[in-house]
Design a protein around this motif. Structure first.
Motif, PDB file in Angstrom:
ATOM      1  N   TRP A 174      43.202  65.059  50.907  1.00 34.69           N
ATOM      2  CA  TRP A 174      44.571  64.710  51.291  1.00 34.69           C
ATOM      3  C   TRP A 174      44.928  63.311  50.782  1.00 34.69           C
ATOM      4  CZ3 TRP A 174      43.619  65.698  57.222  1.00 34.69           C
ATOM      5  CH2 TRP A 174      43.289  67.046  57.409  1.00 34.69           C
ATOM      6  N   THR A 175      43.997  62.370  50.971  1.00 35.16           N
ATOM      7  CA  THR A 175      44.254  60.982  50.576  1.00 35.16           C
ATOM      8  C   THR A 175      44.386  60.862  49.064  1.00 35.16           C
ATOM      9  OG1 THR A 175      43.072  60.144  52.507  1.00 35.16           O
ATOM     10  CG2 THR A 175      43.359  58.628  50.655  1.00 35.16           C
ATOM     11  N   ARG A 176      43.486  61.517  48.335  1.00 39.42           N
ATOM     12  CA  ARG A 176      43.520  61.430  46.874  1.00 39.42           C
ATOM     13  C   ARG A 176      44.807  62.027  46.316  1.00 39.42           C
ATOM     14  NH1 ARG A 176      39.109  63.842  45.998  1.00 39.42           N
ATOM     15  NH2 ARG A 176      39.799  65.891  45.257  1.00 39.42           N
ATOM     16  N   VAL A 177      45.221  63.175  46.848  1.00 40.70           N
ATOM     17  CA  VAL A 177      46.444  63.808  46.352  1.00 40.70           C
ATOM     18  C   VAL A 177      47.663  62.961  46.701  1.00 40.70           C
ATOM     19  CG1 VAL A 177      47.966  65.814  46.643  1.00 40.70           C
ATOM     20  CG2 VAL A 177      45.500  66.134  46.340  1.00 40.70           C
ATOM     21  N   ARG A 178      47.701  62.414  47.908  1.00 43.81           N
ATOM     22  CA  ARG A 178      48.836  61.575  48.295  1.00 43.81           C
ATOM     23  C   ARG A 178      48.945  60.332  47.412  1.00 43.81           C
ATOM     24  NH1 ARG A 178      52.476  60.563  52.249  1.00 43.81           N
ATOM     25  NH2 ARG A 178      52.800  58.393  52.881  1.00 43.81           N
ATOM     26  N   GLU A 179      47.827  59.715  47.127  1.00 39.78           N
ATOM     27  CA  GLU A 179      47.850  58.535  46.247  1.00 39.78           C
ATOM     28  C   GLU A 179      48.345  58.904  44.850  1.00 39.78           C
ATOM     29  OE1 GLU A 179      43.844  57.184  46.498  1.00 39.78           O
ATOM     30  OE2 GLU A 179      44.174  56.026  48.347  1.00 39.78           O
ATOM     31  N   ARG A 180      47.918  60.052  44.366  1.00 34.10           N
ATOM     32  CA  ARG A 180      48.356  60.479  43.038  1.00 34.10           C
ATOM     33  C   ARG A 180      49.837  60.832  43.027  1.00 34.10           C
ATOM     34  NH1 ARG A 180      48.243  59.810  37.730  1.00 34.10           N
ATOM     35  NH2 ARG A 180      48.360  61.780  36.559  1.00 34.10           N
ATOM     36  N   LEU A 181      50.328  61.495  44.078  1.00 31.62           N
ATOM     37  CA  LEU A 181      51.750  61.812  44.156  1.00 31.62           C
ATOM     38  C   LEU A 181      52.597  60.543  44.203  1.00 31.62           C
ATOM     39  CD1 LEU A 181      51.649  64.748  46.732  1.00 31.62           C
ATOM     40  CD2 LEU A 181      52.328  64.918  44.331  1.00 31.62           C
ATOM     41  N   THR A 182      52.143  59.566  44.948  1.00 29.12           N
ATOM     42  CA  THR A 182      52.870  58.299  45.013  1.00 29.12           C
ATOM     43  C   THR A 182      52.958  57.662  43.631  1.00 29.12           C
ATOM     44  OG1 THR A 182      52.122  57.949  47.294  1.00 29.12           O
ATOM     45  CG2 THR A 182      52.909  56.017  46.089  1.00 29.12           C
ATOM     46  N   GLU A 183      51.862  57.725  42.886  1.00 31.21           N
ATOM     47  CA  GLU A 183      51.854  57.171  41.530  1.00 31.21           C
ATOM     48  C   GLU A 183      52.803  57.942  40.620  1.00 31.21           C
ATOM     49  OE1 GLU A 183      48.462  55.916  38.244  1.00 31.21           O
ATOM     50  OE2 GLU A 183      48.125  57.675  39.521  1.00 31.21           O
ATOM     51  N   LEU A 184      52.733  59.255  40.656  1.00 27.11           N
ATOM     52  CA  LEU A 184      53.567  60.080  39.784  1.00 27.11           C
ATOM     53  C   LEU A 184      55.053  59.871  40.047  1.00 27.11           C
ATOM     54  CD1 LEU A 184      51.637  63.488  39.904  1.00 27.11           C
ATOM     55  CD2 LEU A 184      51.777  61.912  37.948  1.00 27.11           C
ATOM     56  N   LEU A 185      55.411  59.672  41.305  1.00 29.06           N
ATOM     57  CA  LEU A 185      56.824  59.590  41.675  1.00 29.06           C
ATOM     58  C   LEU A 185      57.339  58.158  41.743  1.00 29.06           C
ATOM     59  CD1 LEU A 185      56.696  62.351  44.413  1.00 29.06           C
ATOM     60  CD2 LEU A 185      57.841  62.519  42.199  1.00 29.06           C
ATOM     61  N   SER A 186      56.478  57.189  41.433  1.00 32.07           N
ATOM     62  CA  SER A 186      56.888  55.785  41.452  1.00 32.07           C
ATOM     63  C   SER A 186      56.933  55.173  40.061  1.00 32.07           C
ATOM     64  CB  SER A 186      55.928  54.965  42.328  1.00 32.07           C
ATOM     65  OG  SER A 186      55.925  55.399  43.654  1.00 32.07           O
ATOM     66  N   ALA A 187      55.994  55.530  39.227  1.00 29.24           N
ATOM     67  CA  ALA A 187      55.860  54.885  37.918  1.00 29.24           C
ATOM     68  C   ALA A 187      56.732  55.590  36.880  1.00 29.24           C
ATOM     69  CB  ALA A 187      54.403  54.894  37.473  1.00 29.24           C
ATOM     70  N   ALA A 188      57.558  54.817  36.197  1.00 31.79           N
ATOM     71  CA  ALA A 188      58.504  55.381  35.229  1.00 31.79           C
ATOM     72  C   ALA A 188      57.805  56.086  34.075  1.00 31.79           C
ATOM     73  CB  ALA A 188      59.413  54.278  34.694  1.00 31.79           C
ATOM     74  N   ARG A 189      56.552  55.723  33.807  1.00 27.76           N
ATOM     75  CA  ARG A 189      55.854  56.336  32.661  1.00 27.76           C
ATOM     76  C   ARG A 189      55.577  57.821  32.873  1.00 27.76           C
ATOM     77  NH1 ARG A 189      52.046  53.280  35.366  1.00 27.76           N
ATOM     78  NH2 ARG A 189      50.077  54.299  35.949  1.00 27.76           N
ATOM     79  N   TYR A 190      55.669  58.283  34.128  1.00 25.38           N
ATOM     80  CA  TYR A 190      55.425  59.701  34.402  1.00 25.38           C
ATOM     81  C   TYR A 190      56.715  60.524  34.444  1.00 25.38           C
ATOM     82  CZ  TYR A 190      50.710  58.269  35.705  1.00 25.38           C
ATOM     83  OH  TYR A 190      49.436  57.761  35.689  1.00 25.38           O
ATOM     84  N   ARG A 191      57.835  59.893  34.246  1.00 19.23           N
ATOM     85  CA  ARG A 191      59.106  60.601  34.417  1.00 19.23           C
ATOM     86  C   ARG A 191      59.207  61.826  33.510  1.00 19.23           C
ATOM     87  NH1 ARG A 191      65.217  58.022  34.537  1.00 19.23           N
ATOM     88  NH2 ARG A 191      66.314  60.010  34.826  1.00 19.23           N
TER      89      ARG A 191
END
Length: 404
Positions: free
Chosen positions: A76-93
């Protein structure tokens, strides 16, 4: 942490990256798991399929969250951290944006398979109010109430997602009187969902290792059926016909900033209910009746905490399973405008409420719609949204209107 800039969300959006509630949703004949960001949903199966998220196996490519919930806190923690990264960093847009679908374009489904359902009775104000109404000549609280979290087992098969129509139940209203309930009510509650199962007692301090997240609950209640049947064994047909939950499962991690000290408990609790950190959650609920705001129940003052409820639910050796849902019981505060049921809000019909359309209500009429919503404090001044659990009373009763 601010909301995802590339998504154009306001800092006070209740579904920003501080929240990221999970759901199950469908389009056409297909169903997927997702996570909400703003007014859109990220398709988690698609994100996992494209290698953007690694969940330790095919946990996300399922029609419900149940398999993912069973994976445990490290996942749960690993997926949440990754989702936060994907939805925060413009490079993943460029990679993420095609996987987002508008909430308005999908059909939200029951987010997990409900394995079992337990409902508690943990608000001191609610228990006191009902004691005064049901037992006017006795003590409002029964002798056991301050010693343990009182609860009962409900019917998992009649837990439904928000938006599902609610039938008016039939049953015995008193001796020789069978028919549709004339005193149909709500109970505004917060529910907690077990992810990691247990084979026996769960220590009160292990709450976070087992509970995946929280949902809003409306425990629809037929007060006339309930009053006739509940002694000596408790609620049965007056409760089991429907229980509605919100479609969004708010992760426990999203509620860290909402933790508040639990209320003093006198007399002191037995060791199995004593926590290293005695805390609840500062969740503010709102109840609307046909569009009129009629109540603001405060969850933070609940006498028995979610961790104590789970500990008590399992102390006898009862197993829990992934998807077990346990609800707080009606959330009520000390003021009449903070009550989480209409039997309290109208004092058993003696003080009807005036709705914005000029009509008055004591209990629910056919066609009435109730919406329960909630928010909680998030990090850095943000707000965590639970969405809504909505139900409309159908014009047909559940069951035959005639006596069997």
């Amino acid at each position: 942490m601010s909301a995802a800039v590339w998504l154009g969300l306001a800092d006070d959006d209740p579904f920003g990256v501080e929240n990221l509630p999970y759901c199950a949703f469908g389009q056409d004949r297909f169903r997927w798991t997702g996570v909400r960001i703003g007014d859109r949903i990220l398709n988690l199966a698609a994100a996992e399929g494209r290698g953007l998220i690694e969940a330790g196996g095919a946990f996300l490519g399922q029609p419900t969250l149940s398999r993912f919930m069973a994976a445990g806190r490290p996942v749960w923690t690993r997926v949440r951290e990754r989702l936060t990264e994907l939805l925060s960093a413009a490079r993943y847009r460029e990679s993420v944006e095609p996987l987002l679908v508008p909430v308005a374009d999908v059909r939200l489904a029951l987010p997990f398979e409900v394995a079992d359902y337990v409902d508690f009775y943990s608000s001191l104000e609610h228990a006191t109010n009902l004691g005064k109404l049901f037992r006017p000549d006795g003590e409002p609280l029964l002798p056991n109430w301050r010693h343990l979290p009182v609860g009962y087992h409900g019917r998992a098969g009649t837990v439904v997602v928000s938006g599902t129509e609610v039938p008016r139940p039939c049953g015995q209203r008193r001796a020789g009187d069978f028919g549709p309930s004339a005193r149909l009510d709500i109970e505004a509650e917060v529910g907690f969902v077990v992810g990691v199962p247990s084979q026996g007692a769960v220590a009160v301090d292990d709450f976070r290792e087992h509970v995946f997240g929280a949902v809003l609950v409306n425990d629809w209640s037929a007060r006339d059926l309930q009053a006739w049947e509940y002694q000596p064994l408790g609620p049965f047909l007056g409760k089991s016909f429907r229980t509605s939950i919100s479609p969004w499962v708010v992760p426990l991690d999203a509620l860290d900033a909402a933790r508040v000290p639990g209320p003093p408990q006198e007399p002191g609790v037995l060791p199995y209910l004593a926590a290293g950190e005695h805390y609840g959650y500062d969740i503010g609920l709102e109840v609307s009746w046909n569009g009129t705001l009629v109540s603001r129940p405060p969850f933070g003052g609940m006498y028995w905490t979610p961790a104590q409820q789970l500990a008590h639910m399992t102390v006898n050796g009862a197993w829990t399973r992934t998807g077990d849902l346990y609800a707080s019981g009606t959330v009520s505060g000390p003021q009449i405008e903070q009550t989480g049921s209409f039997i309290e809000r109208t004092w058993n019909g003696a003080r009807p409420v005036l709705l914005d359309d000029g009509t008055t209500r004591s209990f629910l009429l056919d066609g009435d719609t109730v919406a329960i919503s909630a928010t909680a404090p998030g990090p850095g001044g943000s707000r965590i949204g639970f969405g809504e659990v909505i139900g409309t009373i159908g014009c047909e009763s559940a069951g035959d209107r005639r006596s069997p």
